[in-house]
Design an enzyme around this catalytic site. Structure first.
Site, mmCIF file in Angstrom:
data_model
loop_
_atom_site.group_PDB
_atom_site.id
_atom_site.type_symbol
_atom_site.label_atom_id
_atom_site.label_comp_id
_atom_site.label_asym_id
_atom_site.label_seq_id
_atom_site.Cartn_x
_atom_site.Cartn_y
_atom_site.Cartn_z
ATOM 1 N N GLU A 143 26.868 62.586 54.803
ATOM 2 C CA GLU A 143 26.145 61.441 55.465
ATOM 3 C C GLU A 143 24.983 61.082 54.710
ATOM 4 O OE1 GLU A 143 24.335 60.380 59.789
ATOM 5 O OE2 GLU A 143 24.874 62.355 59.233
ATOM 6 N N GLU A 240 24.542 57.500 68.243
ATOM 7 C CA GLU A 240 23.356 58.614 68.126
ATOM 8 C C GLU A 240 21.889 57.887 67.874
ATOM 9 O OE1 GLU A 240 23.166 62.278 64.890
ATOM 10 O OE2 GLU A 240 23.057 60.311 64.120
#
Length: 260
Positions: A143, A240
């Site tokens: 990520e 998130e």
């Protein structure tokens, strides 16, 4: 229609962690993700998932001492053995929870480590993890994270992550594409998703600025959700974000996408 997973590290934090599974199910989520499962017993987490009819879709590899500010160790040359032990631990949890994806946080580059050393270490560690996870039928993700939120983070841009995938050379490694981080760093969300969707294994969201709910910032999330659908993305989108108030009070954005 997009499918959304509640990130229990960020959402429903008004409640103790183990109670957030029930809260997510009541709110209409069918899946969850969170940063780390390692502070809990595997059977305890599995029971919470089953009791609430939820699927576990993602968690991270161990990422060092989180409370001390570490955000991953995959680019640290002196911690390769620790990284490999973490891969073994993560696989054990993912197998128990039937979790199909694990995310690797590259970490902050240590001051004494050159960029070349950090890159070589990250490539080596990702090759190891991708092979180990592939043997278990689990996809490895990596990520990019913006350097405003985490100064010094080693992997910050989509193009850097794409080049990393090429260097690692594993079909079992994909990008975890966090819309919030990408918006802060580079923008061009719609074009990037369209161009690189085959290399993206998971999507996460939050609005910008502030990392709040969809609809609280500059991003046109209704358009993005239609766009993602049109592209044929079949995975989950991890929520998130940091609710501005109680999590339940900020879920109006989710209403059009709840299953009947």
């Amino acid at each position: 229609m997009p499918r959304f997973a509640a990130n229990l590290s960020m959402l429903f934090t008004e409640q103790p962690f183990m109670q957030r599974f029930e809260a997510a199910a009541r709110a209409g989520f069918e899946a969850v993700e969170y940063l780390f499962p390692y502070g809990f017993e595997r059977h305890e987490l599995l029971a919470a998932l089953r009791a609430n009819g939820l699927r576990q879709v993602l968690h991270n590899l161990p990422a060092g001492n989180w409370e001390a500010g570490e955000r991953g160790i995959a680019c640290h040359p002196d911690r390769i053995d620790e990284f490999r032990e973490g891969v073994t631990q993560a696989i054990a949890y993912a197998a128990a929870l039937d979790c199909p994806r694990l995310n690797c946080l590259a970490g902050k580059r240590p001051a004494h480590v050159s960029a070349e050393q950090a890159q070589a270490t990250l490539v080596q560690n990702l090759r190891f993890a991708a092979r180990a996870l592939q043997a278990e039928g689990i996809t490895l993700l990596v990520e990019p994270i913006n350097s405003y939120d985490i100064p010094g983070f080693f992997l910050t841009r989509t193009d850097q992550a794409l080049a990393l995938l090429e260097e690692v050379g594993s079909p079992n490694l994909r990008i975890q594409y966090d819309i919030y981080h990408a918006q802060r760093t580079e923008g061009e969300i719609g074009q990037t998703l369209a161009r690189h969707l085959p290399r993206i294994g998971h999507i996460q969201l939050a609005d910008n600025p502030g990392r709040g709910e969809p609809g609280t910032g500059e991003l046109n999330y209704p358009w993005l959700f239609r766009h993602i659908d049109a592209l044929g993305y079949e995975g989950w989108i991890g929520c998130e974000y940091k609710p501005r108030a109680r999590t339940e009070d900020g879920l109006a954005w989710l209403a059009p996408y709840r299953c009947a």
